[in-house]
Structures are given as structure tokens and as C-alpha cells.
Write a protein that holds these residues in place. Structure first.
Motif, short mmCIF file in Angstrom:
data_model
loop_
_atom_site.label_atom_id
_atom_site.label_comp_id
_atom_site.label_asym_id
_atom_site.label_seq_id
_atom_site.Cartn_x
_atom_site.Cartn_y
_atom_site.Cartn_z
N HIS A 1 8.71 3.15 -8.60
CA HIS A 1 7.85 3.07 -9.77
C HIS A 1 8.50 3.77 -10.95
O HIS A 1 9.23 4.75 -10.80
CB HIS A 1 6.50 3.73 -9.44
N SER A 2 8.23 3.27 -12.15
CA SER A 2 8.88 3.83 -13.35
C SER A 2 8.48 5.27 -13.64
O SER A 2 9.19 5.96 -14.36
CB SER A 2 8.55 2.94 -14.57
N ALA B 1 0.83 -1.20 0.00
CA ALA B 1 0.00 0.00 0.00
C ALA B 1 0.86 1.26 0.00
O ALA B 1 0.54 2.25 -0.68
CB ALA B 1 -0.93 -0.01 1.21
N GLN B 2 1.98 1.22 0.72
CA GLN B 2 2.89 2.37 0.75
C GLN B 2 3.48 2.61 -0.64
O GLN B 2 3.57 3.75 -1.11
CB GLN B 2 4.01 2.15 1.76
N TYR B 3 3.90 1.54 -1.30
CA TYR B 3 4.45 1.67 -2.66
C TYR B 3 3.41 2.25 -3.61
O TYR B 3 3.70 3.15 -4.40
CB TYR B 3 4.93 0.31 -3.15
N ASP B 4 2.18 1.75 -3.54
CA ASP B 4 1.12 2.25 -4.42
C ASP B 4 0.84 3.72 -4.15
O ASP B 4 0.58 4.49 -5.09
CB ASP B 4 -0.16 1.43 -4.23
N GLN C 1 11.81 10.71 -14.96
CA GLN C 1 11.17 9.43 -14.68
C GLN C 1 11.91 8.37 -15.47
O GLN C 1 12.31 8.61 -16.61
CB GLN C 1 9.70 9.46 -15.12
N ASP C 2 12.09 7.21 -14.91
CA ASP C 2 12.70 6.13 -15.69
C ASP C 2 11.88 5.84 -16.94
O ASP C 2 12.41 5.54 -18.02
CB ASP C 2 12.86 4.87 -14.85
N TYR C 3 10.55 5.95 -16.81
CA TYR C 3 9.71 5.71 -17.97
C TYR C 3 9.84 6.82 -19.01
O TYR C 3 9.46 6.64 -20.16
CB TYR C 3 8.24 5.55 -17.54
N MET D 1 6.68 -1.90 -14.79
CA MET D 1 8.13 -1.70 -14.70
C MET D 1 8.50 -1.08 -13.36
O MET D 1 7.76 -0.27 -12.79
CB MET D 1 8.61 -0.81 -15.86
N ILE D 2 9.68 -1.45 -12.88
CA ILE D 2 10.14 -0.98 -11.57
C ILE D 2 11.66 -0.96 -11.56
O ILE D 2 12.31 -1.73 -12.30
CB ILE D 2 9.61 -1.91 -10.46
#
Length: 276
Positions: free
Chosen positions: A200-201, A12-15, A116-118, A132-133
Motif C-alpha cells: 500500500h502507498s 483481506a491480508q493486504y487490507d 511511505q511511497d505516498y 496507488m500501490i
């Protein structure tokens, strides 16, 4: 941490925040092994290239695609890493896109612009950023003074931001970055050796120049789910499910660095330097 299982609170923290820090993800003996291999490996240094920031300062990196049976390959394929990535990304087979050893030298190591990596990976042709991560493992101390990562908490929810050249790097549109800075808390991700950052990407992040008298080394591995097939990226590791190994294999095997047969990325072949 063999076979680590993330809690629902960590997911949940990551989201919510777009990142998750796990302290002491790798133990001291493993970090010492990885750091010694990274800093003494001629193959690492001979395949490194640098990217200039807007001030002309350079940060070195060595990037490769397919994870082998060398010590770095065993790290990226280990059960605890893959399990954590799987828990954060969800359904699908976890694949290794690439890993890179980041080498930010004392006094001269350059900054990484807000990005952003993305912002890069979109130009590789990956259609789904949520698949992706990135996982950053600190091999040496990361502090404000030596240019630790900064993240904008929750900024991944803004979606992909347009990226343009900032020096030789891809930097996010600063109008959007400045809005994100107003609305998102800036977190300086200070890490001890062995700590890991999962992010997160689409999370906006940057790092300052290394103003200290100590180097900052880290290894960042990017992962992708097998259904997220790129239409520009030709390397197939990103859609090849990982052959997972037990955590114990890292110290249980003879130490070995990258070989000259490793599929390194060379600067002239970097897609994001060539695709507008």
C-alpha cells in the motif's frame, strides 16, 4: 501464474497488513532474462541516478514512466500483475505510474529511510492514496545482510505522515515512525528471485545498507487507478489505462532492454526534490 486470481483471504491480508507477498510470482527463466538485461544494459546504467541517505551512502535507481514493448514493459503490463493490482485496488482502470530498477551495490549501497511511497506521491499531487500501490519483484536474493525491505505491518492505517528531507530522500516524521514501531510488528521482507511484494502507498517501509558482498537488484512498479488524477505530475502514463499482454509474451518475444527513447526521470526533474 498466467491470469492469477487472488483469493479473498489474500485481499483481506493486504487490507489488514498493508502488504502481500506472493512467492515465485515470476519463474526462474523470466527472472534470469530480466536480471541479465538489467545488469548488462548500458541504457539502464547511463540513465541511473543516485540518492544519498543520511550517512552519505548512495543507492542507484533508473526510473521511467511509459511501459513499452521492451522486456521490462511487457513485465509491467502482463496479465498476472495487472489482475493482482486490480484485485487489491478495486474499481477503476489500472494505469502504470512508473517503474524503477533498484541497484544496491555490495558494501556501498545505501539505506532507504523510513517513508511511505505516498509521502513522495502526495507531493506529485495525487489526491487518493488508496488508489496507488507498489509491486516489488526481486531479481536477486533479498536478505537482512544485503539490505532487504523492512515494513511496519498495518502502518498504512495511520494515514499519510509528514515527510521531510533525510539526506536526499524523503523521510517520514520520526516521532510518528517511532510510535508506529511500538505498535506495529517490524517485518524483514526476505525474498528469493521471482518473489513479489505488493504494498500500500501508505505502508511505512525502509531498507538497510548492503553490507554483503552481493548486489541486490529489484524492479519496483507503481500503479494508479485512472480516476486518481494528479495536479502536479505532468507525465500522463499514470492516468492511461495499461494495454495488458499475456504472461507468455515475456518469454515469447525477443529480449530487449530499455531504449534511449524511453521517458526516463532525470534527477533534476524529480518533483519531490523540489516541492517542500
Amino acid at each position: 501464474m498466467s491470469g492469477i486470481i487472488l483469493t479473498s483471504a489474500q485481499k483481506a491480508q493486504y487490507d489488514r497488513d498493508g502488504y502481500l507477498i506472493i512467492r515465485k510470482f515470476v519463474d526462474n527463466k523470466e527472472v534470469e532474462l530480466l536480471y541479465n538485461l538489467a545488469t548488462a544494459d548500458d541504457t539502464v546504467s547511463s540513465n541511473a541516478f543516485d540518492l544519498r541517505d543520511q550517512d552519505g551512502k548512495r543507492t542507484k535507481l533508473t526510473l521511467w514512466f511509459t511501459p513499452g514493448d521492451d522486456t521490462f514493459g511487457l513485465l509491467t503490463r502482463r496479465e498476472s500483475v495487472v489482475n493482482a493490482v486490480q484485485a487489491l485496488l478495486g474499481d477503476g482502470e489500472v494505469c502504470h505510474f512508473h517503474s524503477k530498477l533498484m541497484q544496491k551495490e555490495p558494501k556501498v549501497g545505501g539505506a532507504w529511510e523510513w517513508h511511505q511511497d505516498y509521502g513522495y506521491w502526495y507531493k506529485n499531487g495525487f489526491p487518493y492514496p488508496d488508489a496507488m500501490i507498489s509491486v516489488m519483484l526481486a531479481l536477486s536474493e533479498a536478505t537482512k545482510m544485503n539490505g532487504c525491505l523492512q515494513v511496519l505491518k498495518g502502518s498504512h492505517k495511520m494515514g499519510r505522515i509528514e515527510h521531510n528531507f533525510a539526506g536526499e530522500q524523503q523521510g517520514a516524521d520520526m516521532d510518528f515512525v517511532n510510535e508506529a514501531i511500538k505498535n506495529c510488528e517490524t517485518i524483514f521482507v526476505e525474498l528469493e528471485p521471482g518473489d513479489a511484494l505488493f504494498f500500500h502507498s501508505n505502508l511505512l517501509h525502509a531498507s538497510g545498507a548492503n553490507l554483503s558482498d552481493k548486489p541486490r537488484w529489484s524492479i519496483i512498479s507503481a500503479y494508479n487507478l485512472d480516476h486518481n488524477k494528479p495536479f502536479r505530475e505532468k507525465n500522463t502514463s499514470c492516468i492511461t489505462p495499461i494495454k495488458v499482454v499475456a504472461d507468455s509474451v515475456l518469454l515469447g518475444s525477443s529480449p530487449s532492454g530499455l531504449s534511449d527513447k524511453t521517458d526516463f526521470l532525470h534527477k533534476e526533474n524529480e518533483i519531490t526534490l523540489n516541492v517542500k
